[in-house]
Motif scaffolding. Structure first.
Motif, mmCIF file in Angstrom:
data_model
loop_
_atom_site.group_PDB
_atom_site.id
_atom_site.type_symbol
_atom_site.label_atom_id
_atom_site.label_comp_id
_atom_site.label_asym_id
_atom_site.label_seq_id
_atom_site.Cartn_x
_atom_site.Cartn_y
_atom_site.Cartn_z
ATOM 1 N N TYR A 137 -53.233 9.534 17.988
ATOM 2 C CA TYR A 137 -54.073 9.650 19.181
ATOM 3 C C TYR A 137 -53.482 10.693 20.119
ATOM 4 N N ASN A 138 -54.238 11.748 20.370
ATOM 5 C CA ASN A 138 -53.886 12.704 21.414
ATOM 6 C C ASN A 138 -54.422 12.128 22.719
ATOM 7 N N VAL A 139 -53.514 11.647 23.577
ATOM 8 C CA VAL A 139 -53.931 10.912 24.777
ATOM 9 C C VAL A 139 -54.286 11.829 25.943
ATOM 10 N N ASN A 140 -53.895 13.116 25.848
ATOM 11 C CA ASN A 140 -54.235 14.087 26.902
ATOM 12 C C ASN A 140 -53.741 13.620 28.278
ATOM 13 N N GLY A 141 -52.463 13.232 28.324
ATOM 14 C CA GLY A 141 -51.851 12.790 29.574
ATOM 15 C C GLY A 141 -51.658 11.284 29.588
ATOM 16 N N ILE A 142 -50.477 10.816 29.189
ATOM 17 C CA ILE A 142 -50.295 9.386 28.946
ATOM 18 C C ILE A 142 -50.359 8.554 30.231
ATOM 19 N N ASN A 143 -49.886 9.082 31.339
ATOM 20 C CA ASN A 143 -49.904 8.291 32.568
ATOM 21 C C ASN A 143 -51.275 8.301 33.237
ATOM 22 N N GLY A 144 -51.940 9.439 33.237
ATOM 23 C CA GLY A 144 -53.267 9.502 33.819
ATOM 24 C C GLY A 144 -54.294 8.695 33.046
ATOM 25 N N ARG A 145 -54.060 8.499 31.747
ATOM 26 C CA ARG A 145 -55.010 7.764 30.912
ATOM 27 C C ARG A 145 -54.397 6.479 30.339
ATOM 28 N N LEU A 146 -53.371 5.982 31.021
ATOM 29 C CA LEU A 146 -52.679 4.786 30.526
ATOM 30 C C LEU A 146 -53.612 3.583 30.374
ATOM 31 N N PRO A 147 -54.538 3.314 31.320
ATOM 32 C CA PRO A 147 -55.446 2.168 31.115
ATOM 33 C C PRO A 147 -56.258 2.269 29.829
ATOM 34 N N VAL A 148 -56.665 3.481 29.473
ATOM 35 C CA VAL A 148 -57.422 3.683 28.222
ATOM 36 C C VAL A 148 -56.531 3.393 27.022
ATOM 37 N N LEU A 149 -55.313 3.939 27.029
ATOM 38 C CA LEU A 149 -54.382 3.709 25.921
ATOM 39 C C LEU A 149 -54.076 2.224 25.752
ATOM 40 N N LEU A 150 -53.787 1.544 26.841
ATOM 41 C CA LEU A 150 -53.432 0.120 26.763
ATOM 42 C C LEU A 150 -54.615 -0.718 26.281
ATOM 43 N N ARG A 151 -55.803 -0.389 26.767
ATOM 44 C CA ARG A 151 -57.001 -1.122 26.327
ATOM 45 C C ARG A 151 -57.211 -0.957 24.832
ATOM 46 N N TRP A 152 -57.063 0.289 24.353
ATOM 47 C CA TRP A 152 -57.235 0.545 22.921
ATOM 48 C C TRP A 152 -56.180 -0.182 22.102
ATOM 49 N N LEU A 153 -54.918 -0.115 22.526
ATOM 50 C CA LEU A 153 -53.845 -0.805 21.804
ATOM 51 C C LEU A 153 -54.104 -2.304 21.731
ATOM 52 N N GLU A 154 -54.565 -2.867 22.838
ATOM 53 C CA GLU A 154 -54.803 -4.316 22.886
ATOM 54 C C GLU A 154 -55.987 -4.724 22.024
ATOM 55 N N GLU A 155 -57.047 -3.891 22.015
ATOM 56 C CA GLU A 155 -58.239 -4.230 21.240
ATOM 57 C C GLU A 155 -58.049 -4.008 19.744
ATOM 58 N N GLU A 156 -57.434 -2.908 19.370
ATOM 59 C CA GLU A 156 -57.369 -2.530 17.958
ATOM 60 C C GLU A 156 -56.058 -2.909 17.280
ATOM 61 N N GLN A 157 -54.990 -3.044 18.048
ATOM 62 C CA GLN A 157 -53.688 -3.477 17.546
ATOM 63 C C GLN A 157 -53.217 -2.711 16.308
#
Length: 258
Positions: free
Chosen positions: A6-26
């Motif tokens: 996953y290219n997150v394109n800025g991990i801190n600015g998009r952290l809620p998106v990353l965490l949501r995806w990690l939690e949903e898809e594991q």
């Protein structure tokens, strides 16, 4: 085992998106690119709270790669690509996780072409091919996962005629990707979807995602030891539609147990 890139394109600015995806898809193991954060600003705590171990190779404002795991300790084996023409750029991280060697990479964009950025892209690709040859020859189960910034064929880009002058579709870059595959690596997504339109990146402009006007630039390459374990490969397109999301969608593969 589910491995994602996953290219997150800025991990801190998009952290809620990353965490949501990690939690949903594991996903079990994740290769992240384009952190755009120095090492001390990596959100280790939030990621560990979801049960993931993490190693990262950051850089202020640009680049940056990381590997996450929820299936065992990460044993870092390499930080930086051997012979990188510009080692100040954080683009490669390698680690052994749960019996697999993961090479997390973020290949240079290379635009504008021609120019020094394009020359750096080609030089970096050459060094990747050289390093990959050694990994391949080792016989180890290896996954090269990340944003390669290359559309290998016309099937991997919406309206390829519009990209003929772009560094992501340049003949020299596509030829370099072909040389890498010729070592014997398996393009996991194309193996599962040999004839389908599959895109992993959609520009923020011109309503690209809604029009399915994308590019396939995020790839998984598997060594022979993993080829027969490949069960599935998909793109989490829904994530690209979330609020304040990356212009890339996560991509994942599923491997059978050894």
């Amino acid at each position: 085992m589910k491995i994602a890139t996953y290219n997150v394109n800025g991990i801190n600015g998009r952290l809620p998106v990353l965490l949501r995806w990690l939690e949903e898809e594991q996903p079990d193991i994740v290769s992240l690119q384009e952190l755009k954060a120095p090492d001390e600003k990596f959100p280790e705590g939030a990621i560990r709270d979801l049960g993931y171990d993490a190693v990262w190779h950051g850089q202020k404002s640009w680049n940056g790669v990381a590997i996450l795991s929820r299936v065992g300790k990460i044993h870092e084996t390499r930080r930086g690509l051997p012979g990188d023409p510009d080692p100040t750029q954080s683009r490669y991280l390698e680690a052994a996780v749960n019996g697999i060697l993961i090479g997390a990479l973020y290949l240079p964009n290379g635009n504008p072409r021609p120019g020094p950025k394009f020359a750096y892209k080609l030089a970096w690709f050459d060094k990747l091919i050289e390093h990959a040859a050694g990994l391949y020859a080792s016989g180890a189960p290896v996954v090269l996962a990340g944003d390669f910034n290359v559309m290998p064929t016309e099937r991997d880009v919406y309206k390829p005629e519009r990209w003929v002058d772009d560094a992501l579709f340049a003949p020299e870059v596509r030829a370099a990707f072909s040389r890498l595959l010729e070592q014997g690596w398996t393009d996991a997504v194309r193996t599962i979807h040999p004839d389908e339109t599959v895109y992993t990146f959609f520009d923020y402009f011109r309503n690209a995602f809604a029009r399915n006007a994308g590019l396939r630039i995020d790839h998984f390459l598997l060594s022979p030891a993993l080829r027969d374990r490949l069960l599935d490969a998909q793109v989490d397109l829904k994530v690209r539609g979330w609020e304040k999301t990356s212009d890339h969608a996560p991509v994942w593969i599923e491997l059978a147990d050894a």
